[in-house]
Write an enzyme that holds these catalytic residues in place. Structure first.
Site, mmCIF file in Angstrom:
data_model
loop_
_atom_site.group_PDB
_atom_site.id
_atom_site.type_symbol
_atom_site.label_atom_id
_atom_site.label_comp_id
_atom_site.label_asym_id
_atom_site.label_seq_id
_atom_site.Cartn_x
_atom_site.Cartn_y
_atom_site.Cartn_z
ATOM 1 N N THR A 1 0.845 -1.182 0.000
ATOM 2 C CA THR A 1 0.000 0.000 0.000
ATOM 3 C C THR A 1 0.885 1.238 0.000
ATOM 4 O OG1 THR A 1 -1.809 1.195 1.063
ATOM 5 C CG2 THR A 1 -0.364 -0.052 2.534
ATOM 6 N N GLU A 2 0.449 2.254 -0.770
ATOM 7 C CA GLU A 2 1.271 3.432 -1.036
ATOM 8 C C GLU A 2 1.751 4.129 0.234
ATOM 9 O OE1 GLU A 2 -1.521 2.449 -2.593
ATOM 10 O OE2 GLU A 2 -2.068 3.894 -4.135
ATOM 11 N N ASN A 3 0.923 4.075 1.286
ATOM 12 C CA ASN A 3 1.281 4.792 2.501
ATOM 13 C C ASN A 3 2.271 4.043 3.379
ATOM 14 O OD1 ASN A 3 -1.136 3.163 2.754
ATOM 15 N ND2 ASN A 3 -1.199 3.813 4.874
#
Lengths: 228, 239
Positions: free
Chosen positions: A53-55
């Site tokens: 996930t990007e975060n």
């Protein structure tokens, strides 16, 4: 035609199921927010997939039970998630180095339109309001395979697989494969190549619902998904 | 050396009108809510804010926007469960938006802290977000030039910190925080726990203290999601 289409077409869950069958064991995968996230639900047994996930998490798992959320443990859709064994945390620049640097095996996105040359439009309807892009423009670059899950046509019945995107582009020539509610279509040098279709629809009918030439190259396999 | 101070209002007191302020966090995760609220109390105006989002509800960055402190926002995703604070002002032409793809935003900040004035990326090529940006081919592939981002101040949140400014983070609350710490002239950190110098294992330090100017301890910090579920507004409206 529309009524018949609604009867035969795959549901979003069934499209997600079909896309999940192509998850490879050991793959690093980013699933876009919303519909693509459903693919994780149908990950075939016996295959280990590490979700990015990007975060800043590799190896996150499903949502926790209500009341057990930790708001420092969320996905890019800002939903609470859990950690699988072997998970890791990292900052945003490292996260997108994984994306752009070609380290992810697969990215799955939704789409407003996909063009026959692989252009994708999925971030803006171009109608004004507040524009928001998030990580979509990054995700289409660098993953070894970038695929789309989508209905074959819009709610109005217009093709979503088109000769040229008319909506604002997310990326140029970036999509490799499209899993639709009626077919599985690859994008190759000649354009859209039909790989699978529902038994209930003919190639001619499918072509009529597609905005550019559907090329035939070898066998067309049966697209079939269980009732979900 | 001791970069820790007791007063959160002192920590943000020097931030003046017209400053560029990076604010860490991804949604509420890693957002320095107490520092933001202290900045609202101080009340500088005409700020350029760099954050991934545009606030949610009526606390944190959304509350800053509601207080008319922000004239420009640089972000990737100005939508949320309750984005009205930003949306209303944006549609009324009261706040400028620079929309940046998320990975490009992270890399621009990283570059700003690393002394790299610009870089080439494939992200955004051929899209409307590439308009006006120089393009170049490398090994037959097209890229666009992106400039670095720096700020006068960064407000960030960390898990543990010490008087040297060494920091660790908590889970996915890391996100933009270590990058922003590097890219600002003055980096102000709220830490969940202030510990004596030497107590954090050097192997665990994510942000070395050289990137940090001021550390203030906020035990049991508030979380944006919890505040929004409780329908909290900052500052509280007194009637």
């Amino acid at each position: 035609m529309k009524q018949r289409l609604d009867e035969i077409k795959l549901s979003n869950a069934q499209i997600a199921w079909r896309a999940a069958q192509d998850l490879r064991d050991g793959a690093y995968v980013n699933l876009g927010i919303g519909f693509p996230e459903m693919i994780a639900t149908f990950q075939p047994e016996g295959r280990e997939v590490i979700y990015h996930t990007e975060n800043g998490i590799l190896g996150f798992g499903p949502s926790p039970r209500e009341g057990e959320e930790d708001w420092d443990l969320i996905n890019a859709g800002k939903k609470a998630v859990t950690l699988n064994s072997g998970a890791s945390f990292f900052h945003h620049a490292d996260s997108f180095a994984m994306v752009r640097g070609g380290h992810l095996d697969l990215a799955v996105l939704g789409a407003y339109q996909v063009a026959q040359n692989g252009d994708l439009a999925n971030w803006s309807t171009g109608k004004g309001g507040v524009p928001a892009v998030g990580g979509a423009m990054d995700l289409v670059h660098g993953a070894k395979k970038v695929v789309v899950v989508t209905d074959h046509v819009t709610k109005n019945g217009d093709p979503k697989l088109v000769s040229e995107c008319t909506l604002p582009l997310t990326g140029v020539g970036c999509i490799n494969r499209i899993y639709t509610s009626l077919a599985v279509v690859d994008i190759e040098a000649q354009g859209f190549v039909l790989r699978e279709k529902l038994d209930a629809i003919s190639v001619d009918e499918l072509q009529a619902l597609t905005g550019a030439q559907l090329h035939l190259d070898g066998d067309i396999n049966l697209l079939d998904a269980p009732k979900l | 050396m001791n970069k820790s101070i007791d007063s959160i209002s002192d920590a943000v007191a020097k931030i003046e009108d017209g400053s560029t302020v990076m604010i860490g966090g991804f949604g509420g995760s890693g957002a320095p809510i107490e520092l933001i609220h202290a900045l609202i109390d101080a009340g500088p105006k005409n700020l350029t804010v760099i954050n991934n989002n545009a606030g949610n509800g009526h606390v944190g960055l959304a509350a800053m926007i509601e207080q008319e402190m922000v004239s420009k926002l640089i972000c990737s995703f100005p939508r949320s469960a309750d984005p009205r604070a930003f949306t209303d002002r944006y549609l009324a032409g009261k706040i400028e938006l620079e929309l940046v793809p998320q990975g490009t935003l992270a890399e621009r900040i990283r570059a700003g802290g690393a002394g790299i004035p610009a870089f080439y990326t494939p992200t955004g090529f051929g899209t409307e977000l590439a308009e006006g940006k120089p393009q170049k081919e490398f090994d037959g592939k097209p890229y666009i030039e992106e400039r670095c981002l720096k700020a006068d101040y960064a407000l960030i949140k960390a898990e543990q910190g010490d008087g040297f400014g060494n920091l660790t983070y908590r889970m996915a609350a890391r996100n933009f925080n270590p990058l922003m710490a590097m890219a600002a002239e003055t980096t102000i950190v709220q830490v969940n726990q202030l510990v004596p110098v030497g107590q954090i294992d050097p192997e665990r330090i994510v942000t070395p203290g050289i990137f940090v100017d001021c550390v203030v301890e906020i035990q049991n910090p508030q979380q944006e999601e919890d505040l929004n579920r409780a329908d909290v507004r900052y500052p509280e409206v007194t009637t």
